[in-house]
Design an enzyme around this catalytic site. Structure first.
Site, mmCIF file in Angstrom:
data_model
loop_
_atom_site.group_PDB
_atom_site.id
_atom_site.type_symbol
_atom_site.label_atom_id
_atom_site.label_comp_id
_atom_site.label_asym_id
_atom_site.label_seq_id
_atom_site.Cartn_x
_atom_site.Cartn_y
_atom_site.Cartn_z
ATOM 1 N N HIS A 76 -96.837 29.230 -23.585
ATOM 2 C CA HIS A 76 -96.630 29.610 -24.988
ATOM 3 C C HIS A 76 -95.564 30.687 -25.183
ATOM 4 O O HIS A 76 -95.233 31.032 -26.300
ATOM 5 C CB HIS A 76 -97.937 30.102 -25.596
ATOM 6 C CG HIS A 76 -98.355 31.453 -25.100
ATOM 7 N ND1 HIS A 76 -98.933 31.647 -23.873
ATOM 8 C CD2 HIS A 76 -98.250 32.678 -25.657
ATOM 9 C CE1 HIS A 76 -99.170 32.922 -23.709
ATOM 10 N NE2 HIS A 76 -98.774 33.585 -24.761
HETATM 11 C C1 UD1 Z 1 -99.324 36.094 -29.467
HETATM 12 C C2 UD1 Z 1 -98.924 37.367 -28.726
HETATM 13 C C3 UD1 Z 1 -98.841 37.071 -27.242
HETATM 14 C C4 UD1 Z 1 -100.087 36.398 -26.721
HETATM 15 C C5 UD1 Z 1 -100.351 35.163 -27.557
HETATM 16 C C6 UD1 Z 1 -101.585 34.405 -27.136
HETATM 17 C C7 UD1 Z 1 -97.436 38.950 -29.901
HETATM 18 C C8 UD1 Z 1 -96.056 39.443 -29.953
HETATM 19 N N1 UD1 Z 1 -97.617 37.852 -29.123
HETATM 20 O O1 UD1 Z 1 -98.260 35.169 -29.317
HETATM 21 O O2 UD1 Z 1 -98.643 38.274 -26.532
HETATM 22 O O3 UD1 Z 1 -99.928 36.042 -25.369
HETATM 23 O O4 UD1 Z 1 -100.511 35.588 -28.925
HETATM 24 O O5 UD1 Z 1 -101.724 33.266 -27.898
HETATM 25 O O6 UD1 Z 1 -98.311 39.518 -30.504
HETATM 26 N N2 UD1 Z 1 -99.956 29.921 -34.828
HETATM 27 C C9 UD1 Z 1 -100.823 28.998 -35.350
HETATM 28 N N3 UD1 Z 1 -102.133 29.377 -35.480
HETATM 29 C C10 UD1 Z 1 -102.582 30.606 -35.139
HETATM 30 C C11 UD1 Z 1 -101.684 31.522 -34.610
HETATM 31 C C12 UD1 Z 1 -100.369 31.167 -34.447
HETATM 32 O O7 UD1 Z 1 -100.465 27.892 -35.677
HETATM 33 O O8 UD1 Z 1 -103.803 30.864 -35.273
HETATM 34 C C13 UD1 Z 1 -98.550 29.513 -34.620
HETATM 35 C C14 UD1 Z 1 -97.666 29.858 -35.793
HETATM 36 O O9 UD1 Z 1 -96.691 28.878 -35.900
HETATM 37 C C15 UD1 Z 1 -97.014 31.141 -35.349
HETATM 38 C C16 UD1 Z 1 -96.885 30.941 -33.864
HETATM 39 O O10 UD1 Z 1 -98.034 30.186 -33.495
HETATM 40 O O11 UD1 Z 1 -95.819 31.387 -35.983
HETATM 41 C C17 UD1 Z 1 -96.819 32.205 -33.081
HETATM 42 O O12 UD1 Z 1 -97.941 33.049 -33.377
HETATM 43 P P1 UD1 Z 1 -97.859 34.637 -33.130
HETATM 44 O O13 UD1 Z 1 -99.147 35.258 -33.472
HETATM 45 O O14 UD1 Z 1 -96.639 35.163 -33.780
HETATM 46 O O15 UD1 Z 1 -97.554 34.757 -31.590
HETATM 47 P P2 UD1 Z 1 -98.105 33.962 -30.308
HETATM 48 O O16 UD1 Z 1 -96.994 33.107 -29.781
HETATM 49 O O17 UD1 Z 1 -99.419 33.286 -30.569
#
Ligand code: UD1
Length: 369
Positions: free
Chosen positions: A207
């Site tokens: 991820h």
């Molecule tokens: C976040 C953490 C990362 C951790 C990871 C575990 C930061 C900078 N990153 O990354 O350290 O390893 O979580 O998963 O805080 N999305 C969904 N549903 C959700 C959450 C996210 O669809 O419930 C999608 C969205 O498109 C979003 C993308 O995932 O834009 C990224 O989510 P985000 O919370 O920004 O970061 P992660 O990549 O999940």
């Protein structure tokens, strides 16, 4: 009575906070804990299912911030968290790990002169292109109590000029959760459901933006996965970000051609534990999974150029192999053929870290009253 706000936001936070809140509730004559979820992760499979699996009490508050750019997400957490602190007026804010919620809550608390305890302090990848590294550096430079999982983390903090009085080596709290849940996970039927036999498959998770946001890199890793699947089936539990990129880059067809690559939605904590604890080999870019495989003695290949958890390499089962497809394939075959690599469980990864954490917070509160 100590008033403590515990902050969670994203998937890797939940397994760290669960035993800590549990321990605080056991000391309810002295501690009044509050659990605040920022809402950074919001899908059922990324959040709610962990509360259920880990029997974490419902969050007292959900700030509902959701996704966004780093600045947007961080700012929204700060805006929403400030009034919570002003209302509840805690003695401590406890933050865990290195996600945006960790750093945002720390900045707000520090400016309101509320003490911050950081669980999993001191880890460094020395790679500032990784957003988590920025979160770690900011959080550790502001926190009042730095609770470290391994001795190398203490050394990192000392090297950055942090006062030794602020640092306390407590061990790895995620392993408390792992040990408590192994038996519960054993009863699940996830292997049967996916048509797998114990030790006859690999598991992959992916991820990190550096692996999934660039088409070439993602395609290379998926090709390596498909090649490995010729030897042993690979179960790939797909993060929402990765799913979105696979679709955007049109890579579904490539994967579909390899029926031994089994794609699933993100799994719950217990199902995923049951899955990887029975696997022959794990390929991942997650931080926590490097640690969990070390404790269970499962060989792990980390698909990154570096790790902030070097103890999993020096003492555990982890190898840092990067994201070049040929190297991944080579290392995977090598790990399958020579899988008896002796691993040691690092000091204080013993299932009792949560009580050391709460002891340290209570002690520090007494000395500063
Ligand atoms: C976040 C953490 C990362 C951790 C990871 C575990 C930061 C900078 N990153 O990354 O350290 O390893 O979580 O998963 O805080 N999305 C969904 N549903 C959700 C959450 C996210 O669809 O419930 C999608 C969205 O498109 C979003 C993308 O995932 O834009 C990224 O989510 P985000 O919370 O920004 O970061 P992660 O990549 O999940």
């Amino acid at each position: 009575m100590l008033r403590i706000i515990n902050v969670v936001g994203a998937r890797p936070n939940f397994m760290k906070i669960a035993p800590i809140v549990d321990e605080m509730r056991r000391r309810s004559d002295r501690i009044q804990p509050l659990l605040v979820h920022t809402g950074q992760h919001y899908d059922d499979s990324m959040s709610e299912s962990f509360f259920k699996d880990l029997q974490i009490p419902r969050a007292d508050m959900n700030l509902g911030v959701g996704s966004g750019s780093h600045a947007e997400q961080t700012a929204r957490i700060m805006l929403a968290f400030e009034p919570v602190l002003q209302d509840f007026r805690p003695d401590w804010v406890v933050v865990v790990g290195d996600v945006n919620s960790t750093m945002a809550a720390t900045i707000v608390a520090s400016k309101l002169l509320v003490r911050v305890a950081h669980v999993e302090a001191g880890l460094r990848s020395r790679d500032r292109s990784m957003p988590e590294e920025i979160n770690r550096i900011v959080t550790d430079s502001l926190a009042d109590l730095l609770l470290t999982p391994s001795r190398d983390a203490d050394e990192n903090l000392l090297r950055e000029g942090i006062s030794p009085q602020k640092i306390r080596f407590v061990g790895n709290v995620m392993i408390d959760t792992l040990r408590r849940n192994l038996d519960r996970a054993r009863g699940l039927d996830v292997l049967d459901r996916l048509g797998l036999q114990s030790k006859q498959f690999c598991v992959m998770t992916l991820h990190r933006p550096s692996n999934v946001d660039d088409k070439q890199t993602l395609q290379g890793i998926l090709d390596a996965m498909c090649a490995l699947a010729e030897r042993l089936p690979v179960v790939f539990a797909v993060h929402p970000r990765t799913q979105a990129r696979i679709e955007e880059f049109g890579l579904e067809e490539r994967i579909r051609k390899q029926p031994r690559a089994v794609l699933t939605e993100p799994l719950g904590y217990l199902e995923f534990l049951q899955l990887y604890s029975n696997s022959r080999l794990v390929l991942t870019d997650s931080g926590g999974i490097q640690e969990e495989t070390t404790v269970l003695g499962i060989p792990c290949l980390t698909l990154r150029e570096n790790t902030e958890r070097p103890i999993t390499v020096t003492e555990g089962t982890n190898r840092v192999v990067g994201s070049d497809p040929r190297r991944i394939e080579r290392e995977a075959i090598d790990a399958l053929d020579n899988s008896t690599r002796p691993a040691r469980i690092p000091e204080f990864w013993d299932g009792h870290t949560a009580s050391r954490i709460v002891d340290a917070i209570e002690e520090r509160s007494r000395t500063e009253d």
